[in-house]
Each structure stands twice: as structure tokens, then as C-alpha cells.
Design a protein around this motif. Structure first.
Motif, mmCIF file in Angstrom:
data_model
loop_
_atom_site.group_PDB
_atom_site.id
_atom_site.type_symbol
_atom_site.label_atom_id
_atom_site.label_comp_id
_atom_site.label_asym_id
_atom_site.label_seq_id
_atom_site.Cartn_x
_atom_site.Cartn_y
_atom_site.Cartn_z
ATOM 1 N N ARG A 156 -19.205 56.882 61.921
ATOM 2 C CA ARG A 156 -20.114 57.420 60.901
ATOM 3 C C ARG A 156 -20.479 58.869 61.219
ATOM 4 N NH1 ARG A 156 -24.843 54.143 58.190
ATOM 5 N NH2 ARG A 156 -23.311 52.556 58.679
ATOM 6 N N ARG B 13 -27.682 63.896 51.269
ATOM 7 C CA ARG B 13 -26.769 63.706 52.390
ATOM 8 C C ARG B 13 -25.660 62.748 51.995
ATOM 9 N NH1 ARG B 13 -30.793 62.805 57.458
ATOM 10 N NH2 ARG B 13 -31.680 64.872 57.467
ATOM 11 N N TYR B 14 -24.525 62.969 52.578
ATOM 12 C CA TYR B 14 -23.390 62.074 52.396
ATOM 13 C C TYR B 14 -23.038 61.470 53.748
ATOM 14 C CZ TYR B 14 -22.902 64.463 47.938
ATOM 15 O OH TYR B 14 -23.135 64.974 46.698
ATOM 16 N N VAL B 15 -22.370 60.349 53.709
ATOM 17 C CA VAL B 15 -21.947 59.671 54.934
ATOM 18 C C VAL B 15 -20.433 59.684 54.964
ATOM 19 C CG1 VAL B 15 -22.000 57.523 56.236
ATOM 20 C CG2 VAL B 15 -23.991 58.206 54.888
ATOM 21 N N PHE C 156 -15.753 60.175 52.232
ATOM 22 C CA PHE C 156 -17.193 60.363 52.324
ATOM 23 C C PHE C 156 -17.854 59.682 51.140
ATOM 24 C CE2 PHE C 156 -15.997 64.039 49.829
ATOM 25 C CZ PHE C 156 -17.073 64.304 48.997
ATOM 26 N N PHE D 35 -24.103 67.099 54.927
ATOM 27 C CA PHE D 35 -25.230 67.538 54.121
ATOM 28 C C PHE D 35 -24.864 67.923 52.697
ATOM 29 C CE2 PHE D 35 -26.805 67.960 58.414
ATOM 30 C CZ PHE D 35 -28.000 67.295 58.290
ATOM 31 N N GLN E 129 -21.092 52.663 63.604
ATOM 32 C CA GLN E 129 -21.781 53.861 64.098
ATOM 33 C C GLN E 129 -20.801 54.831 64.739
ATOM 34 O OE1 GLN E 129 -24.758 53.934 62.453
ATOM 35 N NE2 GLN E 129 -25.341 55.182 64.190
ATOM 36 N N THR F 245 -22.788 62.197 59.402
ATOM 37 C CA THR F 245 -23.683 62.638 58.340
ATOM 38 C C THR F 245 -23.251 64.013 57.863
ATOM 39 O OG1 THR F 245 -25.506 61.405 59.309
ATOM 40 C CG2 THR F 245 -26.080 63.121 57.746
ATOM 41 N N ARG G 107 -21.754 58.388 49.061
ATOM 42 C CA ARG G 107 -23.184 58.572 48.852
ATOM 43 C C ARG G 107 -23.896 57.609 49.792
ATOM 44 N NH1 ARG G 107 -24.086 61.220 43.881
ATOM 45 N NH2 ARG G 107 -22.261 61.147 42.533
ATOM 46 N N GLN G 108 -25.159 57.896 50.116
ATOM 47 C CA GLN G 108 -25.900 57.012 51.019
ATOM 48 C C GLN G 108 -26.124 55.638 50.401
ATOM 49 O OE1 GLN G 108 -29.451 59.258 51.911
ATOM 50 N NE2 GLN G 108 -28.564 60.004 53.816
ATOM 51 N N VAL H 240 -20.957 52.010 52.749
ATOM 52 C CA VAL H 240 -21.599 52.643 53.911
ATOM 53 C C VAL H 240 -22.002 51.593 54.937
ATOM 54 C CG1 VAL H 240 -23.624 53.962 54.646
ATOM 55 C CG2 VAL H 240 -22.338 54.677 52.648
ATOM 56 N N GLU I 14 -36.127 66.646 53.511
ATOM 57 C CA GLU I 14 -34.987 65.735 53.610
ATOM 58 C C GLU I 14 -34.730 65.013 52.293
ATOM 59 O OE1 GLU I 14 -35.930 63.227 56.878
ATOM 60 O OE2 GLU I 14 -35.451 64.761 58.366
#
Length: 97
Positions: free
Chosen positions: A75, A49-51, A59, A79, A72, A77, A61-62, A67, A44
Motif C-alpha cells: 500500500r 488522497r489515493y491509495v 491506484f 496525494f 500494508q 498513499t 480512491r480511498q 483498497v 487533510e
């Protein structure tokens, strides 16, 4: 008196010795779920991963500050960048993923 076959004695002896060896190996090298979790953490960590935000269509970056404001419910996720673009998300102008 009943006669005992020599091959049955050998077969049972081999089975008994094999069972003891398996037990000793299992005792000496126990299976640890921590190892599997460590492998998953490493995988992982190397997958970026992007959000995605369903409400804005962007979208991020984490690590992007935006973010934290995504609920929720909205949101998603993602990849990689390609998956985000294929789903119709645009890159965030703040973090520029």
C-alpha cells in the motif's frame, strides 16, 4: 546607605508588570493541541488522497472496495492523480479515480 537608581526601579517594575500580564494571558487563553489537530483534519479533508497498490500497479480512491484487499506491504498513499501517474500507477477500472 546605598542609593537606588530610579531607572532600575522603573525597569524592574515594567518587567514585573509584563510578566504578570503574560501569565494572565497564558491562563486566560491556554494553548490547545486540539486546535492544531482540527486544522490538520480540515486540511487533510480537502486534500483528496489515493491509495496505490504496488503489486498490481493500480491506484484507487480511498472508498474503493479493492483498497481493503491491499496488504500494508504493497500500500502506498498518493496525494493526487498526477503523482500517481508519475509513479507509473494506472487508474482502477472499478472506482475510476
Amino acid at each position: 546607605m546605598k542609593r537606588i537608581c530610579w531607572w532600575k526601579v522603573i525597569a524592574w517594575t515594567v518587567a514585573f508588570v509584563a510578566a504578570i500580564m503574560v501569565w494572565l494571558l497564558a491562563w486566560q487563553f491556554p494553548v490547545k493541541d486540539g486546535l492544531a489537530q482540527g486544522v490538520m483534519r480540515t486540511i487533510e479533508m480537502h486534500q483528496y488522497r489515493y491509495v496505490g497498490d504496488l503489486s498490481s500497479g493500480l491506484f484507487h480512491r480511498q472508498t474503493c472496495p479493492s483498497v481493503d484487499s491491499i496488504t500494508q506491504r504493497h500500500r502506498v498513499t498518493l496525494f493526487d492523480r498526477q503523482a500517481a501517474r508519475e509513479r507509473g500507477f494506472a487508474p482502477c477500472p472499478l472506482c475510476q479515480p
